[in-house]
Scaffold this motif. Sequence first.
Motif, PDB file in Angstrom:
ATOM      1  N   PHE A   5      -4.947  48.834 -60.483  1.00  0.00           N
ATOM      2  CA  PHE A   5      -5.545  47.369 -60.405  1.00  0.00           C
ATOM      3  C   PHE A   5      -6.449  47.065 -61.680  1.00  0.00           C
ATOM      4  O   PHE A   5      -6.702  48.048 -62.523  1.00  0.00           O
ATOM      5  CB  PHE A   5      -6.496  47.750 -59.301  1.00  0.00           C
ATOM      6  N   GLY A   7     -10.094  45.964 -62.892  1.00  0.00           N
ATOM      7  CA  GLY A   7     -11.364  45.689 -62.349  1.00  0.00           C
ATOM      8  C   GLY A   7     -12.701  45.727 -63.559  1.00  0.00           C
ATOM      9  O   GLY A   7     -12.169  46.031 -64.793  1.00  0.00           O
ATOM     10  N   GLU A   9     -16.178  47.590 -63.891  1.00  0.00           N
ATOM     11  CA  GLU A   9     -17.146  48.784 -63.587  1.00  0.00           C
ATOM     12  C   GLU A   9     -18.480  48.266 -63.296  1.00  0.00           C
ATOM     13  O   GLU A   9     -19.019  47.278 -64.029  1.00  0.00           O
ATOM     14  CB  GLU A   9     -17.013  49.860 -64.716  1.00  0.00           C
ATOM     15  N   HIS A  37     -16.821  49.578 -58.421  1.00  0.00           N
ATOM     16  CA  HIS A  37     -15.780  48.621 -59.292  1.00  0.00           C
ATOM     17  C   HIS A  37     -15.908  47.241 -58.597  1.00  0.00           C
ATOM     18  O   HIS A  37     -15.976  47.085 -57.214  1.00  0.00           O
ATOM     19  CB  HIS A  37     -14.978  49.077 -59.751  1.00  0.00           C
ATOM     20  N   ILE A  38     -15.630  46.189 -59.282  1.00  0.00           N
ATOM     21  CA  ILE A  38     -15.205  44.783 -58.659  1.00  0.00           C
ATOM     22  C   ILE A  38     -13.764  44.800 -58.938  1.00  0.00           C
ATOM     23  O   ILE A  38     -13.338  44.603 -60.267  1.00  0.00           O
ATOM     24  CB  ILE A  38     -16.158  43.682 -59.183  1.00  0.00           C
ATOM     25  N   THR A  39     -12.942  44.853 -57.880  1.00  0.00           N
ATOM     26  CA  THR A  39     -11.603  44.440 -58.169  1.00  0.00           C
ATOM     27  C   THR A  39     -11.211  43.217 -58.502  1.00  0.00           C
ATOM     28  O   THR A  39     -11.628  42.175 -57.898  1.00  0.00           O
ATOM     29  CB  THR A  39     -10.609  45.006 -57.043  1.00  0.00           C
ATOM     30  N   LEU A  40     -10.381  42.807 -59.799  1.00  0.00           N
ATOM     31  CA  LEU A  40      -9.936  41.470 -60.164  1.00  0.00           C
ATOM     32  C   LEU A  40      -8.774  41.442 -59.507  1.00  0.00           C
ATOM     33  O   LEU A  40      -8.321  40.129 -59.200  1.00  0.00           O
ATOM     34  CB  LEU A  40     -10.016  41.456 -61.811  1.00  0.00           C
ATOM     35  N   ALA A  98     -10.266  36.613 -62.792  1.00  0.00           N
ATOM     36  CA  ALA A  98      -9.397  37.125 -61.729  1.00  0.00           C
ATOM     37  C   ALA A  98      -8.134  36.348 -61.598  1.00  0.00           C
ATOM     38  O   ALA A  98      -7.123  36.908 -61.361  1.00  0.00           O
ATOM     39  CB  ALA A  98     -10.203  37.022 -60.303  1.00  0.00           C
ATOM     40  N   PRO A 119     -14.891  38.785 -54.366  1.00  0.00           N
ATOM     41  CA  PRO A 119     -15.421  39.649 -55.355  1.00  0.00           C
ATOM     42  C   PRO A 119     -16.556  40.528 -54.465  1.00  0.00           C
ATOM     43  O   PRO A 119     -17.430  40.093 -53.770  1.00  0.00           O
ATOM     44  CB  PRO A 119     -16.052  39.039 -56.422  1.00  0.00           C
ATOM     45  N   PHE A 154     -13.292  44.348 -68.972  1.00  0.00           N
ATOM     46  CA  PHE A 154     -12.771  44.842 -67.735  1.00  0.00           C
ATOM     47  C   PHE A 154     -11.631  45.730 -68.065  1.00  0.00           C
ATOM     48  O   PHE A 154     -11.354  46.119 -69.229  1.00  0.00           O
ATOM     49  CB  PHE A 154     -12.178  43.668 -66.919  1.00  0.00           C
TER      50      PHE A 154
END
Length: 177
Positions: A5, A7, A9, A37-40, A98, A119, A154
């Motif tokens: 994935f 993302g 951090e 984390h934020i998944t993109l 994203a 997000p 990212f």
Amino acid sequence: MYRLFAGIEIPREIGEELQAISKKVTGASWRPIENYHITLRFMGEVDRNTAEDLDHELSLIEAKQMQLTLSGAGWFGSSEPTALWASVEADEDLTRLAERCDRAAKRVGLSLDKRKFRPHVTLAYCKGTPLQEAAAFAEKYGFLKLGPFWADRFHLYSSWSGKGPSRYVSEAEYPLT
């Protein structure tokens, strides 16, 4: 095969504040700080060649650095909670990044991600969590506000399962300008 994935951090100091709200909720398996984390874009299982092609495509992405803020909390799963999360405030640059990650995935032959980009930072996965406990968590932390913090890169992460929580490894890093 690699489970991958893209993302962003979460800085350690923000992660420590998130850990402070990781309170007892029935059936919640809280994530360690290093997993925040934020998944993109979730890529799924890919072979080595696809992973290399994906790395190349992601390296071509040009996007701006951005300031992000976590704001609010909630859960996924309408009748049975599956995850507790902290929300990321809407940000056009984040949404564009994203979308670019999604286009990179499509160029290497990965299927369309049917889920709308929302997000968030997953704090816990849930199994058997009563709906009222998830609602109480969301209500208690609905006014959560952490940050802002700078996102200046990212990553392409791999996810490894084993005993305990999954382990995420940054396989590649891409600067934001």
